[in-house]
Design a protein around this motif. Sequence first.
Motif, PDB file in Angstrom:
ATOM      1  N   ASN A 128       6.537 -37.322  20.234  1.00 15.02           N
ATOM      2  CA  ASN A 128       5.593 -36.075  21.090  1.00 15.02           C
ATOM      3  C   ASN A 128       5.648 -35.967  22.600  1.00 15.02           C
ATOM      4  O   ASN A 128       5.754 -35.114  23.195  1.00 15.02           O
ATOM      5  CB  ASN A 128       4.245 -36.226  20.607  1.00 15.02           C
ATOM      6  CG  ASN A 128       3.598 -37.419  20.979  1.00 15.02           C
ATOM      7  OD1 ASN A 128       4.103 -38.519  20.986  1.00 15.02           O
ATOM      8  ND2 ASN A 128       2.277 -37.421  21.053  1.00 15.02           N
ATOM      9  N   LYS A 129       6.066 -37.325  22.962  1.00 18.30           N
ATOM     10  CA  LYS A 129       6.293 -37.540  24.498  1.00 18.30           C
ATOM     11  C   LYS A 129       7.559 -36.726  24.901  1.00 18.30           C
ATOM     12  O   LYS A 129       7.959 -36.286  26.003  1.00 18.30           O
ATOM     13  CB  LYS A 129       6.089 -38.804  25.054  1.00 18.30           C
ATOM     14  CG  LYS A 129       5.033 -39.251  24.975  1.00 18.30           C
ATOM     15  CD  LYS A 129       4.725 -40.726  25.664  1.00 18.30           C
ATOM     16  CE  LYS A 129       3.290 -41.452  25.702  1.00 18.30           C
ATOM     17  NZ  LYS A 129       3.392 -42.695  26.124  1.00 18.30           N
ATOM     18  N   LEU A 130       8.468 -37.082  23.961  1.00 20.34           N
ATOM     19  CA  LEU A 130       9.838 -36.734  24.365  1.00 20.34           C
ATOM     20  C   LEU A 130       9.780 -34.992  24.329  1.00 20.34           C
ATOM     21  O   LEU A 130      10.500 -34.294  25.112  1.00 20.34           O
ATOM     22  CB  LEU A 130      11.010 -36.689  23.316  1.00 20.34           C
ATOM     23  CG  LEU A 130      11.328 -38.526  23.343  1.00 20.34           C
ATOM     24  CD1 LEU A 130      12.134 -38.778  22.094  1.00 20.34           C
ATOM     25  CD2 LEU A 130      12.109 -38.977  24.609  1.00 20.34           C
ATOM     26  N   VAL A 131       9.015 -34.513  23.273  1.00 18.93           N
ATOM     27  CA  VAL A 131       8.872 -33.045  23.207  1.00 18.93           C
ATOM     28  C   VAL A 131       8.261 -32.586  24.256  1.00 18.93           C
ATOM     29  O   VAL A 131       8.577 -31.098  24.978  1.00 18.93           O
ATOM     30  CB  VAL A 131       8.302 -32.678  21.803  1.00 18.93           C
ATOM     31  CG1 VAL A 131       7.792 -31.176  21.820  1.00 18.93           C
ATOM     32  CG2 VAL A 131       9.342 -33.083  20.630  1.00 18.93           C
ATOM     33  N   ARG A 132       7.173 -33.317  24.720  1.00 15.13           N
ATOM     34  CA  ARG A 132       6.329 -32.613  25.910  1.00 15.13           C
ATOM     35  C   ARG A 132       7.367 -32.737  27.250  1.00 15.13           C
ATOM     36  O   ARG A 132       7.304 -31.589  27.914  1.00 15.13           O
ATOM     37  CB  ARG A 132       5.330 -33.533  26.174  1.00 15.13           C
ATOM     38  CG  ARG A 132       3.944 -33.026  25.610  1.00 15.13           C
ATOM     39  CD  ARG A 132       2.958 -33.805  26.220  1.00 15.13           C
ATOM     40  NE  ARG A 132       1.680 -33.810  25.297  1.00 15.13           N
ATOM     41  CZ  ARG A 132       1.550 -35.164  24.571  1.00 15.13           C
ATOM     42  NH1 ARG A 132       1.820 -36.226  24.778  1.00 15.13           N
ATOM     43  NH2 ARG A 132       0.609 -35.191  23.581  1.00 15.13           N
ATOM     44  N   HIS A 156       2.851 -32.437  17.798  1.00  9.67           N
ATOM     45  CA  HIS A 156       3.043 -33.700  16.789  1.00  9.67           C
ATOM     46  C   HIS A 156       4.142 -33.277  15.897  1.00  9.67           C
ATOM     47  O   HIS A 156       4.752 -34.244  15.314  1.00  9.67           O
ATOM     48  CB  HIS A 156       1.605 -34.083  16.192  1.00  9.67           C
ATOM     49  CG  HIS A 156       0.735 -34.797  17.213  1.00  9.67           C
ATOM     50  ND1 HIS A 156       1.129 -35.837  17.835  1.00  9.67           N
ATOM     51  CD2 HIS A 156      -0.597 -34.364  17.937  1.00  9.67           C
ATOM     52  CE1 HIS A 156       0.102 -36.407  19.017  1.00  9.67           C
ATOM     53  NE2 HIS A 156      -0.718 -35.369  18.880  1.00  9.67           N
ATOM     54  N   GLU A 157       4.220 -32.052  15.562  1.00  7.08           N
ATOM     55  CA  GLU A 157       5.196 -31.760  14.349  1.00  7.08           C
ATOM     56  C   GLU A 157       6.513 -31.512  14.702  1.00  7.08           C
ATOM     57  O   GLU A 157       7.316 -31.410  14.035  1.00  7.08           O
ATOM     58  CB  GLU A 157       4.666 -30.541  13.638  1.00  7.08           C
ATOM     59  CG  GLU A 157       3.439 -31.126  12.748  1.00  7.08           C
ATOM     60  CD  GLU A 157       2.736 -29.748  11.935  1.00  7.08           C
ATOM     61  OE1 GLU A 157       3.537 -29.016  11.534  1.00  7.08           O
ATOM     62  OE2 GLU A 157       1.511 -29.742  11.734  1.00  7.08           O
ATOM     63  N   LEU A 158       6.695 -31.196  16.246  1.00  4.13           N
ATOM     64  CA  LEU A 158       7.805 -30.832  16.927  1.00  4.13           C
ATOM     65  C   LEU A 158       8.707 -31.934  16.966  1.00  4.13           C
ATOM     66  O   LEU A 158       8.498 -32.932  16.899  1.00  4.13           O
ATOM     67  CB  LEU A 158       7.731 -30.129  18.045  1.00  4.13           C
ATOM     68  CG  LEU A 158       6.958 -28.886  18.145  1.00  4.13           C
ATOM     69  CD1 LEU A 158       6.593 -28.444  19.686  1.00  4.13           C
ATOM     70  CD2 LEU A 158       7.824 -27.574  17.420  1.00  4.13           C
ATOM     71  N   THR A 159      10.122 -31.438  16.666  1.00  2.00           N
ATOM     72  CA  THR A 159      11.223 -32.509  17.245  1.00  2.00           C
ATOM     73  C   THR A 159      11.876 -31.991  18.588  1.00  2.00           C
ATOM     74  O   THR A 159      11.704 -30.893  18.696  1.00  2.00           O
ATOM     75  CB  THR A 159      12.228 -32.743  16.189  1.00  2.00           C
ATOM     76  OG1 THR A 159      13.029 -31.304  16.250  1.00  2.00           O
ATOM     77  CG2 THR A 159      11.837 -33.091  14.713  1.00  2.00           C
ATOM     78  N   ILE A 160      12.745 -32.688  19.210  1.00  2.00           N
ATOM     79  CA  ILE A 160      13.569 -32.378  20.269  1.00  2.00           C
ATOM     80  C   ILE A 160      14.288 -31.048  20.214  1.00  2.00           C
ATOM     81  O   ILE A 160      14.276 -30.215  21.061  1.00  2.00           O
ATOM     82  CB  ILE A 160      14.374 -33.291  20.885  1.00  2.00           C
ATOM     83  CG1 ILE A 160      13.529 -34.630  21.504  1.00  2.00           C
ATOM     84  CG2 ILE A 160      14.975 -33.063  22.149  1.00  2.00           C
ATOM     85  CD1 ILE A 160      14.130 -35.737  21.773  1.00  2.00           C
ATOM     86  N   ASP A 161      14.854 -31.111  18.827  1.00  2.00           N
ATOM     87  CA  ASP A 161      15.743 -29.882  18.486  1.00  2.00           C
ATOM     88  C   ASP A 161      15.017 -28.847  18.651  1.00  2.00           C
ATOM     89  O   ASP A 161      15.383 -27.556  18.885  1.00  2.00           O
ATOM     90  CB  ASP A 161      16.548 -30.327  17.258  1.00  2.00           C
ATOM     91  CG  ASP A 161      17.604 -31.444  17.510  1.00  2.00           C
ATOM     92  OD1 ASP A 161      18.118 -31.352  18.886  1.00  2.00           O
ATOM     93  OD2 ASP A 161      17.863 -32.181  16.408  1.00  2.00           O
TER      94      ASP A 161
END
Length: 161
Positions: A128-132, A156-161
């Motif tokens: 989640n920190k990477l996504v942010r 919380h459900e997102l991935t970087i892609d």
Amino acid sequence: MGCHCDGLVPTKNLGDPPVAIPKTRKEFNDADRKAIEKNFCAKKILMCGIGTDEYNRISACQSAKEIWEAPQTSHEGTTHVKQSKIDMLTMEYELFRMQDDKSVQEMHTRFTSIINELYSHGETIQRNKLVRKILSVLPSSWESKVNAIIEEKGLHELTID
């Protein structure tokens, strides 16, 4: 007398205080011969599994242990060097910004490269920190898309892609 085999020559302890000295071939016992054979087999396996450049680095190594440690030191460096790399990569991550002349795909590739390097050195960052981080470095023209993504999925459900 104790027997110690570091992968090269079995030793015996003599004197007071005891000093390890190499055994002669005639003094080798079954355990010594077995240790020498295991070292030979381990060296052979390690040498067969590497490329030419690596072979040149380890060709002077005598024991399987030396062969095993040489590439680690060469690629990872000492603990101090490794920590310096981690510090540098962490700084790169923290200062990461999307460059104006780059596409989102190029930005993603560069970001992933930094994250993978950190991971290879044992440092992980929560998803989640990477996504942010990715969402925060996108250009302002992406603001409505970023808001829609966050509202639809949540961080919380997102991935970087």
